[in-house]
Design a protein around this motif. Sequence first.
Motif, PDB file in Angstrom:
ATOM      1  N   ASP A   1       0.826  -1.208   0.000  1.00  0.00           N
ATOM      2  CA  ASP A   1       0.000   0.000   0.000  1.00  0.00           C
ATOM      3  C   ASP A   1       0.860   1.257   0.000  1.00  0.00           C
ATOM      4  OD1 ASP A   1      -2.261  -1.496  -0.024  1.00  0.00           O
ATOM      5  OD2 ASP A   1      -2.743  -1.239   2.095  1.00  0.00           O
ATOM      6  N   GLU A   2       1.942   1.228   0.774  1.00  0.00           N
ATOM      7  CA  GLU A   2       2.840   2.388   0.823  1.00  0.00           C
ATOM      8  C   GLU A   2       3.478   2.638  -0.539  1.00  0.00           C
ATOM      9  OE1 GLU A   2       5.606   1.572   3.918  1.00  0.00           O
ATOM     10  OE2 GLU A   2       4.244   2.180   5.534  1.00  0.00           O
ATOM     11  N   GLN A   3       3.894   1.559  -1.202  1.00  0.00           N
ATOM     12  CA  GLN A   3       4.489   1.702  -2.527  1.00  0.00           C
ATOM     13  C   GLN A   3       3.470   2.247  -3.522  1.00  0.00           C
ATOM     14  OE1 GLN A   3       7.362   1.685  -3.666  1.00  0.00           O
ATOM     15  NE2 GLN A   3       7.429   1.039  -5.797  1.00  0.00           N
ATOM     16  N   TYR A   4       2.251   1.763  -3.424  1.00  0.00           N
ATOM     17  CA  TYR A   4       1.179   2.222  -4.316  1.00  0.00           C
ATOM     18  C   TYR A   4       0.921   3.718  -4.126  1.00  0.00           C
ATOM     19  CZ  TYR A   4      -3.593   2.661  -6.190  1.00  0.00           C
ATOM     20  OH  TYR A   4      -4.712   3.059  -6.875  1.00  0.00           O
ATOM     21  N   GLN A   5       0.819   4.147  -2.879  1.00  0.00           N
ATOM     22  CA  GLN A   5       0.573   5.561  -2.599  1.00  0.00           C
ATOM     23  C   GLN A   5       1.744   6.432  -3.061  1.00  0.00           C
ATOM     24  OE1 GLN A   5      -2.261   6.860  -1.645  1.00  0.00           O
ATOM     25  NE2 GLN A   5      -3.207   4.831  -1.464  1.00  0.00           N
ATOM     26  N   LYS A   6       2.948   5.916  -2.896  1.00  0.00           N
ATOM     27  CA  LYS A   6       4.130   6.658  -3.340  1.00  0.00           C
ATOM     28  C   LYS A   6       4.106   6.852  -4.854  1.00  0.00           C
ATOM     29  CE  LYS A   6       9.192   6.302  -3.547  1.00  0.00           C
ATOM     30  NZ  LYS A   6      10.362   5.449  -3.208  1.00  0.00           N
ATOM     31  N   LEU A   7       3.763   5.784  -5.581  1.00  0.00           N
ATOM     32  CA  LEU A   7       3.701   5.873  -7.039  1.00  0.00           C
ATOM     33  C   LEU A   7       2.600   6.832  -7.487  1.00  0.00           C
ATOM     34  CD1 LEU A   7       4.214   2.096  -7.867  1.00  0.00           C
ATOM     35  CD2 LEU A   7       5.763   3.949  -8.515  1.00  0.00           C
ATOM     36  N   LEU A   8       1.466   6.775  -6.806  1.00  0.00           N
ATOM     37  CA  LEU A   8       0.375   7.701  -7.139  1.00  0.00           C
ATOM     38  C   LEU A   8       0.841   9.149  -7.040  1.00  0.00           C
ATOM     39  CD1 LEU A   8      -2.846   6.237  -5.455  1.00  0.00           C
ATOM     40  CD2 LEU A   8      -2.447   6.578  -7.904  1.00  0.00           C
ATOM     41  N   SER A   9       1.616   9.432  -6.005  1.00  0.00           N
ATOM     42  CA  SER A   9       2.086  10.807  -5.794  1.00  0.00           C
ATOM     43  C   SER A   9       3.101  11.236  -6.842  1.00  0.00           C
ATOM     44  CB  SER A   9       2.701  10.947  -4.396  1.00  0.00           C
ATOM     45  OG  SER A   9       3.928  10.246  -4.300  1.00  0.00           O
ATOM     46  N   GLN A  10       3.728  10.261  -7.524  1.00  0.00           N
ATOM     47  CA  GLN A  10       4.748  10.571  -8.524  1.00  0.00           C
ATOM     48  C   GLN A  10       4.183  10.723  -9.932  1.00  0.00           C
ATOM     49  OE1 GLN A  10       7.379   7.206  -8.007  1.00  0.00           O
ATOM     50  NE2 GLN A  10       8.621   8.228  -6.456  1.00  0.00           N
ATOM     51  N   THR A  11       2.924  10.340 -10.125  1.00  0.00           N
ATOM     52  CA  THR A  11       2.349  10.398 -11.470  1.00  0.00           C
ATOM     53  C   THR A  11       2.163  11.837 -11.932  1.00  0.00           C
ATOM     54  OG1 THR A  11       0.110  10.255 -10.548  1.00  0.00           O
ATOM     55  CG2 THR A  11       1.151   8.188 -11.234  1.00  0.00           C
ATOM     56  N   ASP A  12       2.023  11.996 -13.233  1.00  0.00           N
ATOM     57  CA  ASP A  12       1.768  13.309 -13.828  1.00  0.00           C
ATOM     58  C   ASP A  12       0.383  13.784 -13.380  1.00  0.00           C
ATOM     59  OD1 ASP A  12       1.190  15.484 -15.416  1.00  0.00           O
ATOM     60  OD2 ASP A  12       1.864  14.554 -17.287  1.00  0.00           O
TER      61      ASP A  12
ATOM     62  N   VAL B   1      -4.327   3.230 -14.847  1.00  0.00           N
ATOM     63  CA  VAL B   1      -3.478   2.071 -15.155  1.00  0.00           C
ATOM     64  C   VAL B   1      -2.818   1.544 -13.885  1.00  0.00           C
ATOM     65  CG1 VAL B   1      -1.374   1.323 -16.335  1.00  0.00           C
ATOM     66  CG2 VAL B   1      -3.058   2.718 -17.550  1.00  0.00           C
ATOM     67  N   LEU B   2      -2.278   2.446 -13.078  1.00  0.00           N
ATOM     68  CA  LEU B   2      -1.619   2.035 -11.840  1.00  0.00           C
ATOM     69  C   LEU B   2      -2.603   1.323 -10.911  1.00  0.00           C
ATOM     70  CD1 LEU B   2       0.894   2.021 -10.050  1.00  0.00           C
ATOM     71  CD2 LEU B   2       0.205   4.271  -9.193  1.00  0.00           C
ATOM     72  N   GLN B   3      -3.809   1.839 -10.831  1.00  0.00           N
ATOM     73  CA  GLN B   3      -4.831   1.200  -9.998  1.00  0.00           C
ATOM     74  C   GLN B   3      -5.137  -0.214 -10.490  1.00  0.00           C
ATOM     75  OE1 GLN B   3      -8.882   2.777 -10.186  1.00  0.00           O
ATOM     76  NE2 GLN B   3      -9.084   2.515  -7.978  1.00  0.00           N
TER      77      GLN B   3
ATOM     78  N   PRO C   1       5.341  -1.009 -10.237  1.00  0.00           N
ATOM     79  CA  PRO C   1       6.549  -0.401 -10.813  1.00  0.00           C
ATOM     80  C   PRO C   1       7.494   0.085  -9.715  1.00  0.00           C
ATOM     81  CG  PRO C   1       4.557   0.432 -11.880  1.00  0.00           C
ATOM     82  CD  PRO C   1       4.105  -0.337 -10.683  1.00  0.00           C
ATOM     83  N   ASP C   2       8.753   0.263 -10.088  1.00  0.00           N
ATOM     84  CA  ASP C   2       9.735   0.777  -9.129  1.00  0.00           C
ATOM     85  C   ASP C   2       9.644   2.290  -8.982  1.00  0.00           C
ATOM     86  OD1 ASP C   2      11.112  -1.736  -8.539  1.00  0.00           O
ATOM     87  OD2 ASP C   2      11.740  -1.658 -10.630  1.00  0.00           O
ATOM     88  N   ALA C   3       9.233   2.958 -10.046  1.00  0.00           N
ATOM     89  CA  ALA C   3       9.173   4.420 -10.000  1.00  0.00           C
ATOM     90  C   ALA C   3       8.234   4.930 -11.082  1.00  0.00           C
ATOM     91  CB  ALA C   3      10.564   5.019 -10.189  1.00  0.00           C
TER      92      ALA C   3
END
Length: 253
Positions: A146-157, A166-168, A178-180
């Motif tokens: 969950d932490e990784q998912y939230q981190k990736l969400l914050s990095q999206t355009d 797509v990430l969801q 994904p890693d980043a």
Amino acid sequence: MVDDTCNILVIEPLSVPQDNKEAFIATLQYTLETAIQAVYKLEPDELDSERLGEGKYLLFWEASEGGAGVLSQLLQQPNAFQRIAHAALDICHFLEPKDTCVQACYECLLSYRNQFDHPLINRHLIKPLLEELQGSAVEISGVFRDEQYQKLLSQTDPNSNFERVVLQEIYQRGYKLPDAAQELIPEANCKPDFVYKEEAIALFCDGSVHDNPEQKKQDKIERDNLRYNASYQILTLRHDEDWREKLEILGSL
């Protein structure tokens, strides 16, 4: 004062034989360290380890500046320890026996760096555990994922809702995350929407803005650079196609 950050991994072995306990832990430490270096093609000075808590824990850390992100990858790949165990069995001469190696040798576990532990290191002590690990699988706790998912969400355009859709979908299917997101790949001067670093997969989520002819031309240049200059596999998902079917390739990661 110098500040530095690095990835660490703490392992608590649970099935430790009470006889030869110290030798077992020391051998396991250097076996895992050597096998991780072999599997992920690290130089000896890029990964280090030590025993903590009177041998109750093994601490591994990426010693080179910045690190390669290997230790975090271990927790994201279900078969990671299977690969490490197989490499360890090979390194310790169990796949191809070496008669001149009794407990350990400089071709397997001994090195100048661990010379003070040479009397403890005995490859035969950890063979049963390595064989057991060959059938293991990494299970990631919901909190970590969950932490990784939230981190990736914050990095999206912020202007691309399609990226988040797509990430969801990746998250809900239980695929490896994904890693980043939006991370620059210097060799190609390109920022894929999502990146799988070890697998060298760049994922692009093309919304309607990518229908523009000029944008299409720029996309081709950047993605060709990724493919030919950085050896990345390109996975492009378009908003107007059945992109969910294409995602199935991620299920094998």
